[in-house]
Design a protein around this motif. Structure first.
Motif, PDB file in Angstrom:
ATOM      1  N   ASP A  99       0.870  -1.175   0.000  1.00 22.66           N
ATOM      2  CA  ASP A  99       0.000   0.000   0.000  1.00 22.66           C
ATOM      3  C   ASP A  99       0.907   1.225   0.000  1.00 22.66           C
ATOM      4  O   ASP A  99       1.433   1.632   1.040  1.00 22.66           O
ATOM      5  CB  ASP A  99      -0.899  -0.036   1.234  1.00 22.66           C
ATOM      6  CG  ASP A  99      -1.853   1.157   1.325  1.00 22.66           C
ATOM      7  OD1 ASP A  99      -1.774   2.049   0.456  1.00 22.66           O
ATOM      8  OD2 ASP A  99      -2.667   1.191   2.262  1.00 22.66           O
ATOM      9  N   CYS A 101       0.049   5.168   2.132  1.00 25.08           N
ATOM     10  CA  CYS A 101      -1.059   4.589   2.910  1.00 25.08           C
ATOM     11  C   CYS A 101      -1.827   5.613   3.723  1.00 25.08           C
ATOM     12  O   CYS A 101      -2.921   5.311   4.212  1.00 25.08           O
ATOM     13  CB  CYS A 101      -0.537   3.490   3.826  1.00 25.08           C
ATOM     14  SG  CYS A 101       0.497   4.092   5.199  1.00 25.08           S
ATOM     15  N   GLY A 160      -3.969   4.784   6.945  1.00 26.45           N
ATOM     16  CA  GLY A 160      -4.042   3.328   6.928  1.00 26.45           C
ATOM     17  C   GLY A 160      -5.385   2.698   6.636  1.00 26.45           C
ATOM     18  O   GLY A 160      -5.556   1.492   6.842  1.00 26.45           O
ATOM     19  N   ASP A 212      -7.051   1.794   3.804  1.00 26.30           N
ATOM     20  CA  ASP A 212      -7.055   0.678   2.854  1.00 26.30           C
ATOM     21  C   ASP A 212      -6.225  -0.491   3.368  1.00 26.30           C
ATOM     22  O   ASP A 212      -6.563  -1.652   3.121  1.00 26.30           O
ATOM     23  CB  ASP A 212      -6.569   1.143   1.481  1.00 26.30           C
ATOM     24  CG  ASP A 212      -7.659   1.889   0.720  1.00 26.30           C
ATOM     25  OD1 ASP A 212      -8.593   1.228   0.234  1.00 26.30           O
ATOM     26  OD2 ASP A 212      -7.585   3.120   0.627  1.00 26.30           O
ATOM     27  N   SER A 213      -5.160  -0.200   4.085  1.00 20.90           N
ATOM     28  CA  SER A 213      -4.376  -1.288   4.685  1.00 20.90           C
ATOM     29  C   SER A 213      -5.196  -2.031   5.729  1.00 20.90           C
ATOM     30  O   SER A 213      -5.085  -3.255   5.865  1.00 20.90           O
ATOM     31  CB  SER A 213      -3.102  -0.723   5.326  1.00 20.90           C
ATOM     32  OG  SER A 213      -2.163  -0.346   4.347  1.00 20.90           O
ATOM     33  N   ALA A 236       2.425  -1.176   4.480  1.00 22.95           N
ATOM     34  CA  ALA A 236       1.877   0.167   4.303  1.00 22.95           C
ATOM     35  C   ALA A 236       3.024   1.170   4.311  1.00 22.95           C
ATOM     36  O   ALA A 236       3.742   1.288   5.308  1.00 22.95           O
ATOM     37  CB  ALA A 236       0.875   0.476   5.413  1.00 22.95           C
ATOM     38  N   GLU A 248       4.431   5.051   3.874  1.00 26.44           N
ATOM     39  CA  GLU A 248       4.032   6.455   3.963  1.00 26.44           C
ATOM     40  C   GLU A 248       5.268   7.325   4.146  1.00 26.44           C
ATOM     41  O   GLU A 248       6.112   7.053   5.007  1.00 26.44           O
ATOM     42  CB  GLU A 248       3.072   6.665   5.139  1.00 26.44           C
ATOM     43  CG  GLU A 248       2.724   8.112   5.450  1.00 26.44           C
ATOM     44  CD  GLU A 248       2.129   8.858   4.271  1.00 26.44           C
ATOM     45  OE1 GLU A 248       2.523  10.022   4.045  1.00 26.44           O
ATOM     46  OE2 GLU A 248       1.262   8.278   3.569  1.00 26.44           O
ATOM     47  N   ALA A 301      -0.595   5.817  11.145  1.00 29.39           N
ATOM     48  CA  ALA A 301      -0.935   4.544  10.500  1.00 29.39           C
ATOM     49  C   ALA A 301      -0.453   3.364  11.337  1.00 29.39           C
ATOM     50  O   ALA A 301      -1.141   2.337  11.450  1.00 29.39           O
ATOM     51  CB  ALA A 301      -0.326   4.496   9.103  1.00 29.39           C
ATOM     52  N   VAL A 341       4.034  -1.109   8.809  1.00 34.97           N
ATOM     53  CA  VAL A 341       4.153   0.254   8.298  1.00 34.97           C
ATOM     54  C   VAL A 341       5.619   0.595   8.085  1.00 34.97           C
ATOM     55  O   VAL A 341       6.463   0.328   8.948  1.00 34.97           O
ATOM     56  CB  VAL A 341       3.513   1.274   9.256  1.00 34.97           C
ATOM     57  CG1 VAL A 341       3.678   2.694   8.715  1.00 34.97           C
ATOM     58  CG2 VAL A 341       2.041   0.953   9.461  1.00 34.97           C
TER      59      VAL A 341
END
Length: 422
Positions: A122, A125, A128, A130-131, A143, A145, A154, A166
């Motif tokens: 992702d 993200c 978060g 959608d994760s 994820a 970012e 996230a 993440v």
């Protein structure tokens, strides 16, 4: 509480943006801040000043109090997108604004399940959303970012899922060799101390649309969420474009590439509401088969859902109900009969008046109208200003009415309609 997220260092996109978001989040990523935040009741704007003063008087620092109240406010706002999950999440203002609704994120995630894609990156993200949906459907999610503070949010939001990790990094620099598929939600806003500003150029997104296309060109299954206003000529020819509306509001367009693209679907409008979801699809490209008959204002006027309009499927709806456009360039449909369709709202046509303020004021007075709903398309009229003009001096009037302002060729008209309640 869980400790602050451990994040790899990465370059900052905007130092001012980082400072703004850190000040919003860092104070609640401490035992004191986390406990205070989660002890607060439902957020009330009218009580926030009093509560701020009480918490400071109780010995909490101004930084912790301000951050906790800000998160409390964001959590309250986030309930519309995240439901009960919002009560334990962390947000940045820009991250919440761009975040996918969980009901929509679940549909994104289902695409990866249907395609048999197990390990998903992702990229971009945000906070978060959608994760969370991908992890819930048992996908292994990384994820990514770039903004360190948003990545920290996230991390906290994804703590309940052991199959989600993440990474604080630049999405365009991630090695995707071991991944089955990619999801992207590029940053489409810039943040500063004065607030957020929306970006419209796909190449100004982070990462840009050209990066998405380069991934898809390798054969990687890719889905990317973009703003629904993207011009049709900017939509790559190799993807399926799906516009999504939720309760009548157009939320996004998603471009699906390779294994995530459905056979025989080039563009579609997905409408999600309280009663479920319905979809209109077409395998033709934009501009093909978009011609519809043009005819008079008569019978019933239909206002297509925004996702239908964005997907260029107005002509399809007109044909499906035996109707016609009132103007070849305006997304209003008329049909002699009332036809039940989920893709447009119906109004019974009562009268057609020339657009003239004097004429309309006389009509308002003659019909004792005190409540006036004004819709418009194809005209620069500002409904709020026109409503004030027309209702001036009608304080005692109580009747309700709806006007649809539009253009038919070079003529501007006001159509008096009555909404058909479904």
């Amino acid at each position: 509480m869980p400790g602050p997220a451990r994040l790899a260092e990465s370059p900052s996109r905007n130092a001012e943006s980082d400072t703004v978001t850190q000040n919003l989040l860092e104070p609640v990523l401490t035992p004191e801040g986390w406990e205070l935040l989660n002890s607060l009741g439902p957020y009330s704007e009218s009580d926030s000043l009093r509560l701020n003063e009480q918490l400071r008087a109780a010995g909490h620092s101004p930084e912790v109090v301000n951050a906790a109240l800000t998160q409390s406010r964001l959590r309250a706002k986030a309930q519309a997108k995240f439901g009960p999950f919002a009560a334990r999440m962390l947000f940045t203002p820009a991250g919440l604004e761009q975040a996918t609704r969980l009901t929509v994120a679940a549909r994104h995630a289902q695409r990866y399940v249907t395609a048999g894609l197990r390990k998903v990156a992702d990229l971009g993200c945000g906070v978060g959303a959608d994760s969370m949906a991908l992890a819930t459907l048992e996908r292994d999610v990384t994820a990514v970012e770039l903004d360190e503070t948003t990545a920290a949010a996230a991390t906290m939001n994804l703590l309940p899922w052991s199959n989600a990790t993440v990474v604080n990094a630049d999405a365009s620099a991630v090695d995707l060799t071991d991944y089955d598929g990619v999801w992207l939600d590029p940053a489409r806003r810039t943040t500063s101390s004065s607030g957020t500003r929306r970006l419209f150029d796909p190449e100004a997104f982070s990462p840009p649309l050209s990066f998405v296309e380069s991934l898809a060109d390798t054969g990687m299954p890719v889905g990317v969420k973009l703003g629904p206003g993207i011009p049709h000529d900017a939509v790559p020819s190799s993807c399926e474009a799906q516009w999504v509306s939720v309760d009548g509001d157009v939320a996004e367009v998603v471009l699906w590439f390779n294994a995530l693209r459905r056979d025989n679907v080039r563009r579609s409008a997905l409408l999600i509401g309280a009663d479920g979801a319905t979809e209109l699809t077409s395998n033709s490209d934009f501009g093909e088969d978009d011609d519809a008959a043009v005819g008079p204002v008569e019978g019933y006027l239909y206002e297509p859902d925004g996702a239908v309009i964005r997907a260029g499927l107005v002509a399809d709806v007109a044909r499906s109900i035996g109707g016609h456009l009132v103007d070849p360039h305006i997304a209003y449909i008329c049909a002699p009969d009332l036809v039940d369709t989920p893709f447009a709202r119906a109004y019974r046509v009562l009268d057609v008046l020339p657009y003239n303020v004097k004429t309309l004021k006389a009509w308002v007075k003659a019909n004792s109208i005190g409540v006036l709903d004004i819709k418009k398309r194809g005209t620069s009229v500002t409904p709020e200003e026109l409503r004030k003009q027309l209702l001036a001096g009608t304080k005692k009037a109580t009747n309700k009415a709806t006007l649809v302002l539009t253009r038919i060729g070079e003529e501007r008209v006001a159509v008096v309609v009555d909404p058909v309640l479904g």
